[in-house]
Design a protein around this motif. Structure first.
Motif, PDB file in Angstrom:
ATOM      1  N   SER A  54      36.401  70.222  -5.879  1.00 34.45           N
ATOM      2  CA  SER A  54      36.044  69.349  -4.757  1.00 34.45           C
ATOM      3  C   SER A  54      37.034  69.464  -3.606  1.00 34.45           C
ATOM      4  O   SER A  54      36.646  69.392  -2.438  1.00 34.45           O
ATOM      5  CB  SER A  54      35.906  67.895  -5.216  1.00 34.45           C
ATOM      6  OG  SER A  54      37.133  67.395  -5.652  1.00 34.45           O
ATOM      7  N   ASP A  55      38.319  69.674  -3.905  1.00 32.25           N
ATOM      8  CA  ASP A  55      39.309  69.839  -2.840  1.00 32.25           C
ATOM      9  C   ASP A  55      39.104  71.146  -2.077  1.00 32.25           C
ATOM     10  O   ASP A  55      39.278  71.189  -0.853  1.00 32.25           O
ATOM     11  CB  ASP A  55      40.729  69.764  -3.401  1.00 32.25           C
ATOM     12  CG  ASP A  55      41.107  68.345  -3.826  1.00 32.25           C
ATOM     13  OD1 ASP A  55      40.407  67.388  -3.415  1.00 32.25           O
ATOM     14  OD2 ASP A  55      42.083  68.195  -4.574  1.00 32.25           O
ATOM     15  N   GLN A  57      36.178  72.638  -1.722  1.00 33.85           N
ATOM     16  CA  GLN A  57      34.982  72.406  -0.911  1.00 33.85           C
ATOM     17  C   GLN A  57      35.297  71.509   0.283  1.00 33.85           C
ATOM     18  O   GLN A  57      34.770  71.718   1.374  1.00 33.85           O
ATOM     19  CB  GLN A  57      33.868  71.780  -1.767  1.00 33.85           C
ATOM     20  CG  GLN A  57      33.287  72.755  -2.762  1.00 33.85           C
ATOM     21  CD  GLN A  57      32.277  72.115  -3.690  1.00 33.85           C
ATOM     22  OE1 GLN A  57      32.323  70.913  -3.952  1.00 33.85           O
ATOM     23  NE2 GLN A  57      31.356  72.926  -4.188  1.00 33.85           N
ATOM     24  N   TYR A  58      36.166  70.541   0.089  1.00 34.36           N
ATOM     25  CA  TYR A  58      36.582  69.678   1.188  1.00 34.36           C
ATOM     26  C   TYR A  58      37.300  70.498   2.265  1.00 34.36           C
ATOM     27  O   TYR A  58      37.025  70.341   3.455  1.00 34.36           O
ATOM     28  CB  TYR A  58      37.483  68.546   0.682  1.00 34.36           C
ATOM     29  CG  TYR A  58      37.991  67.648   1.781  1.00 34.36           C
ATOM     30  CD1 TYR A  58      37.154  66.707   2.365  1.00 34.36           C
ATOM     31  CD2 TYR A  58      39.299  67.757   2.242  1.00 34.36           C
ATOM     32  CE1 TYR A  58      37.615  65.886   3.386  1.00 34.36           C
ATOM     33  CE2 TYR A  58      39.764  66.944   3.254  1.00 34.36           C
ATOM     34  CZ  TYR A  58      38.913  66.009   3.826  1.00 34.36           C
ATOM     35  OH  TYR A  58      39.368  65.202   4.835  1.00 34.36           O
ATOM     36  N   ALA A  59      38.212  71.358   1.842  1.00 36.94           N
ATOM     37  CA  ALA A  59      38.934  72.211   2.797  1.00 36.94           C
ATOM     38  C   ALA A  59      37.955  73.077   3.583  1.00 36.94           C
ATOM     39  O   ALA A  59      38.078  73.232   4.809  1.00 36.94           O
ATOM     40  CB  ALA A  59      39.947  73.085   2.061  1.00 36.94           C
ATOM     41  N   GLN A  60      36.989  73.610   2.899  1.00 36.09           N
ATOM     42  CA  GLN A  60      35.973  74.445   3.537  1.00 36.09           C
ATOM     43  C   GLN A  60      35.167  73.626   4.554  1.00 36.09           C
ATOM     44  O   GLN A  60      34.938  74.073   5.686  1.00 36.09           O
ATOM     45  CB  GLN A  60      35.051  75.018   2.464  1.00 36.09           C
ATOM     46  CG  GLN A  60      34.051  76.028   2.960  1.00 36.09           C
ATOM     47  CD  GLN A  60      33.227  76.587   1.805  1.00 36.09           C
ATOM     48  OE1 GLN A  60      32.939  75.878   0.846  1.00 36.09           O
ATOM     49  NE2 GLN A  60      32.862  77.844   1.902  1.00 36.09           N
ATOM     50  N   ASN A  61      34.774  72.425   4.194  1.00 34.48           N
ATOM     51  CA  ASN A  61      34.006  71.562   5.096  1.00 34.48           C
ATOM     52  C   ASN A  61      34.825  71.118   6.309  1.00 34.48           C
ATOM     53  O   ASN A  61      34.296  71.050   7.418  1.00 34.48           O
ATOM     54  CB  ASN A  61      33.462  70.354   4.346  1.00 34.48           C
ATOM     55  CG  ASN A  61      32.364  70.728   3.380  1.00 34.48           C
ATOM     56  OD1 ASN A  61      31.620  71.675   3.613  1.00 34.48           O
ATOM     57  ND2 ASN A  61      32.256  69.986   2.291  1.00 34.48           N
ATOM     58  N   VAL A  62      36.094  70.821   6.109  1.00 32.40           N
ATOM     59  CA  VAL A  62      36.957  70.443   7.231  1.00 32.40           C
ATOM     60  C   VAL A  62      37.114  71.619   8.187  1.00 32.40           C
ATOM     61  O   VAL A  62      37.085  71.450   9.415  1.00 32.40           O
ATOM     62  CB  VAL A  62      38.336  69.937   6.743  1.00 32.40           C
ATOM     63  CG1 VAL A  62      39.323  69.815   7.889  1.00 32.40           C
ATOM     64  CG2 VAL A  62      38.187  68.613   6.026  1.00 32.40           C
ATOM     65  N   HIS A  92      44.747  62.946   3.435  1.00 35.14           N
ATOM     66  CA  HIS A  92      43.714  62.680   2.436  1.00 35.14           C
ATOM     67  C   HIS A  92      42.828  61.543   2.939  1.00 35.14           C
ATOM     68  O   HIS A  92      43.337  60.504   3.373  1.00 35.14           O
ATOM     69  CB  HIS A  92      44.347  62.305   1.095  1.00 35.14           C
ATOM     70  CG  HIS A  92      43.402  62.351  -0.050  1.00 35.14           C
ATOM     71  ND1 HIS A  92      42.470  61.376  -0.276  1.00 35.14           N
ATOM     72  CD2 HIS A  92      43.226  63.275  -1.035  1.00 35.14           C
ATOM     73  CE1 HIS A  92      41.773  61.678  -1.344  1.00 35.14           C
ATOM     74  NE2 HIS A  92      42.207  62.827  -1.826  1.00 35.14           N
ATOM     75  N   PRO A  93      41.501  61.703   2.906  1.00 39.27           N
ATOM     76  CA  PRO A  93      40.618  60.681   3.468  1.00 39.27           C
ATOM     77  C   PRO A  93      40.625  59.346   2.722  1.00 39.27           C
ATOM     78  O   PRO A  93      40.302  58.318   3.298  1.00 39.27           O
ATOM     79  CB  PRO A  93      39.230  61.327   3.393  1.00 39.27           C
ATOM     80  CG  PRO A  93      39.347  62.350   2.332  1.00 39.27           C
ATOM     81  CD  PRO A  93      40.758  62.835   2.363  1.00 39.27           C
ATOM     82  N   TYR A  99      47.787  65.408   2.144  1.00 42.44           N
ATOM     83  CA  TYR A  99      46.853  65.959   1.153  1.00 42.44           C
ATOM     84  C   TYR A  99      47.599  66.966   0.289  1.00 42.44           C
ATOM     85  O   TYR A  99      47.496  68.166   0.460  1.00 42.44           O
ATOM     86  CB  TYR A  99      45.675  66.622   1.838  1.00 42.44           C
ATOM     87  CG  TYR A  99      44.400  66.557   1.037  1.00 42.44           C
ATOM     88  CD1 TYR A  99      44.360  66.962  -0.298  1.00 42.44           C
ATOM     89  CD2 TYR A  99      43.222  66.084   1.590  1.00 42.44           C
ATOM     90  CE1 TYR A  99      43.199  66.897  -1.043  1.00 42.44           C
ATOM     91  CE2 TYR A  99      42.052  66.019   0.863  1.00 42.44           C
ATOM     92  CZ  TYR A  99      42.043  66.418  -0.447  1.00 42.44           C
ATOM     93  OH  TYR A  99      40.896  66.348  -1.172  1.00 42.44           O
TER      94      TYR A  99
END
Length: 166
Positions: A54-55, A57-62, A92-93, A99
């Motif tokens: 998930s981290d 994927q989060y990096a990719q989305n950001v 971190h959101p 993060y």
């Protein structure tokens, strides 16, 4: 004054049946508890792999939404990783702090370690503005005998988790 006497002079103690019943109850309790204690390593490895997935994927989305490269850097010796961009470490959101994920400092991840991280010879992967990684690669996590590999595909940046041990 009343005195109670036994009919015979036999010693007071537990009967064989009472002892067997107690041993059976202890054996049943142990049979239920021991597998739960031993399986926590699998839970640690699974949870760590999912968190890393998930981290990533989060990096990719950001990277896509901010249109700036985001790098995930792994420190294998410290069992940690961090997410950064050109401005520095991401926030971190949820925790609103840097993060940075340090498995050794996190409760519940006592046995989890990052065994390896390789992305084209580097221990980091950078996602560009399109979400494409600079190199394909993988990160291997292990807790006890349980091993999971988190892969990042070359062109698409698709992140997958594979169990490779036990």
């Amino acid at each position: 004054m009343f005195r109670f006497r036994r009919k015979n002079n036999a010693a007071i103690g537990f009967t064989m049946i009472e002892i067997i019943v107690v041993l059976i109850v202890i054996a049943i309790a142990a049979a239920m508890v021991i597998p739960m204690v031993l399986s926590t390593a699998d839970l640690e490895a699974t949870s760590g792999a999912r968190m890393l997935l998930s981290d990533l994927q989060y990096a990719q989305n950001v990277a896509i939404t901010s249109q700036t490269p985001v790098t995930v850097t792994f420190d294998v010796s410290a069992d940690s990783y961090s997410l950064t961009n050109t401005s520095g470490t991401l926030i971190h959101p949820i925790s609103k702090s840097a993060y940075e994920v340090d498995f050794t400092a996190m409760r519940g991840f006592d046995r989890l370690e990052i065994v390896s991280a390789g992305f084209g010879g580097n221990a980091s992967v950078t996602f560009d503005a399109l979400g494409t990684p600079d190199n394909a690669g993988s990160v291997t996590l292990q807790a006890g005998p349980h091993i999971y590999r988190v892969d990042v595909a070359a062109a698409t940046g698709k992140v997958t988790v594979t169990s490779i041990g036990l």
